[in-house]
Design an enzyme around this catalytic site. Sequence first.
Site, PDB file in Angstrom:
ATOM      1  CG  ASP A 160      -2.483  10.821   4.684  1.00  0.00           C
ATOM      2  OD1 ASP A 160      -1.438  10.144   4.597  1.00  0.00           O
ATOM      3  OD2 ASP A 160      -3.581  10.435   4.250  1.00  0.00           O
ATOM      4  CE1 TYR A 172      -6.382   6.985  -1.701  1.00  0.00           C
ATOM      5  CE2 TYR A 172      -8.038   7.044   0.014  1.00  0.00           C
ATOM      6  CZ  TYR A 172      -7.382   6.366  -0.992  1.00  0.00           C
ATOM      7  OH  TYR A 172      -7.725   5.081  -1.278  1.00  0.00           O
ATOM      8  NE  ARG A 195     -13.541  -5.798  19.790  1.00  0.00           N
ATOM      9  CZ  ARG A 195     -14.046  -5.489  21.003  1.00  0.00           C
ATOM     10  NH1 ARG A 195     -13.779  -4.327  21.552  1.00  0.00           N
ATOM     11  NH2 ARG A 195     -14.809  -6.352  21.644  1.00  0.00           N
ATOM     12  CE  LYS A 215      -2.341   3.226  -0.533  1.00  0.00           C
ATOM     13  NZ  LYS A 215      -2.933   4.538  -0.273  1.00  0.00           N
TER      14      LYS A 215
HETATM   15  C1  LIG Z   1      -4.266   4.995   0.143  1.00  0.00           C
HETATM   16  C2  LIG Z   1      -4.361   6.226   0.926  1.00  0.00           C
HETATM   17  C3  LIG Z   1      -5.282   6.371   1.975  1.00  0.00           C
HETATM   18  C4  LIG Z   1      -6.280   5.285   2.315  1.00  0.00           C
HETATM   19  O1  LIG Z   1      -5.632   4.163   2.810  1.00  0.00           O
HETATM   20  P1  LIG Z   1      -6.156   2.637   2.641  1.00  0.00           P
HETATM   21  O2  LIG Z   1      -5.052   1.868   3.270  1.00  0.00           O
HETATM   22  O3  LIG Z   1      -6.307   2.388   1.191  1.00  0.00           O
HETATM   23  O4  LIG Z   1      -7.432   2.539   3.366  1.00  0.00           O
HETATM   24  C5  LIG Z   1      -5.266   7.548   2.701  1.00  0.00           C
HETATM   25  N1  LIG Z   1      -4.411   8.538   2.425  1.00  0.00           N
HETATM   26  C6  LIG Z   1      -3.517   8.443   1.408  1.00  0.00           C
HETATM   27  C7  LIG Z   1      -2.593   9.567   1.127  1.00  0.00           C
HETATM   28  C8  LIG Z   1      -3.462   7.287   0.626  1.00  0.00           C
HETATM   29  O5  LIG Z   1      -2.586   7.206  -0.382  1.00  0.00           O
END
Ligand SMILES: *Cc1c(COP(=O)(O)O)cnc(C)c1O
Length: 397
Positions: free
Chosen positions: A185, A113, A61, A210
Amino acid sequence: MKNFSNYRDFDTKENLHFESKAVHGALGTEPLTGAVSMPIFQTATFRHPELGNSTGFDYSRLKNPTRLELERTMAILEGGIEGFAFSSGQAANMAVFSLLEPGDHVILSDDIYGGTFRIVGDVFGKYGITHTYVDMSKLDQVRAAVTPQTKMLFVETPTNPMMKVADIRAIADIAKEIGALTVVDNTFLTPYFQKPLALGADIVTHSSTKYLGGHNDTISGIVVVKDDEEIAHKIYVHIKSHGSQLAPLDSWLILRGIKTLAVRMDRHSENAKKVAEWLRAQPKVKQVYYVGFEDHKDYAVTKKQTSGFGGMISFTVDSFETVKDILKGVDMIMFAESLGGTETLITYPTTQTHEDTPKDIKETLGITDCFLRMSVGIENVDDIIADLDRAMNGQNV
Ligand SMILES: *Cc1c(COP(=O)(O)O)cnc(C)c1O
């Protein structure tokens, strides 16, 4: 030999280009055996030789060798001092918002998001942290939202799903003036196309589910801290306390994805441009939101701060009937949530990714029932277009 377990003891590979850094990671190979692929250290705990002596790894962890390689690789690629790998993008963003104290105020992009809406509204609202949504592509709106309590400017650019572009350097300048943190982000463009830390941001986050992972095969998140030791330590304590770290197998999957990030991003970008141009010429398509169009309102900012347009496109069609035709009619393209993988996916934000976005905000933004978002994959672009054409226009059936 570099110290396997010390977070900071890695070669930043300054002399290499991005593509090579992505392939070779931090240590690259495993130091004990020379394994070219960093092994999946599937272990919960680590044996100590004697009292007061350890390999530097104690319990997974806190630190795990596979995860550490991913964390260091992301620190190298984004240009920060330390990276952290989480069980999801949501967990990564949770850790960042946890840096705030009761009474603090955060400014966010208005078409952020959907899950991030939930974090600031439902989770942190009750701890006395307030927030304001603004159109971050408009700097006067950002300035107007500043209060004496503003401690964080949270930017997503391009935005999801309206593809608005915020000027990261200008926003970071505003944040510095008021002593607030700038968080970006960077999920949509990845460090291959956009490096927020070099543009003045303090922290970068990712849903590595992603493009970084890139194969629609696991969920994960990343935080990279630019240079503030105290912030890095707080994120470390957060992960350790919340137990939101990424598992070894998943860390390995993301590391493997990163090796091909550059070539994938080039192909995503190339395909998306062709699909966006094709969509724009379709009678049933009313508007196409794509940052690579020269007449996109923020094109100048895009050209200034990014080296590519990415693979994301949103568009509105003439009727709800057309939406239904497309979502039912696509064959190779899949009607599914998410983005950034090798497969082309089409999403219906109104009821999927942005279900939790307040209705009034959705309406102001233009997320209507005729609105679709597409993550253009790396298939042959002619097949993507032919599939859309069949679904939308009923041709070549
Ligand atoms: C998908 C996404 C998230 C959240 O991420 P998860 O891996 O689904 O928890 C946050 N910000 C953006 C821009 C995203 O596309």
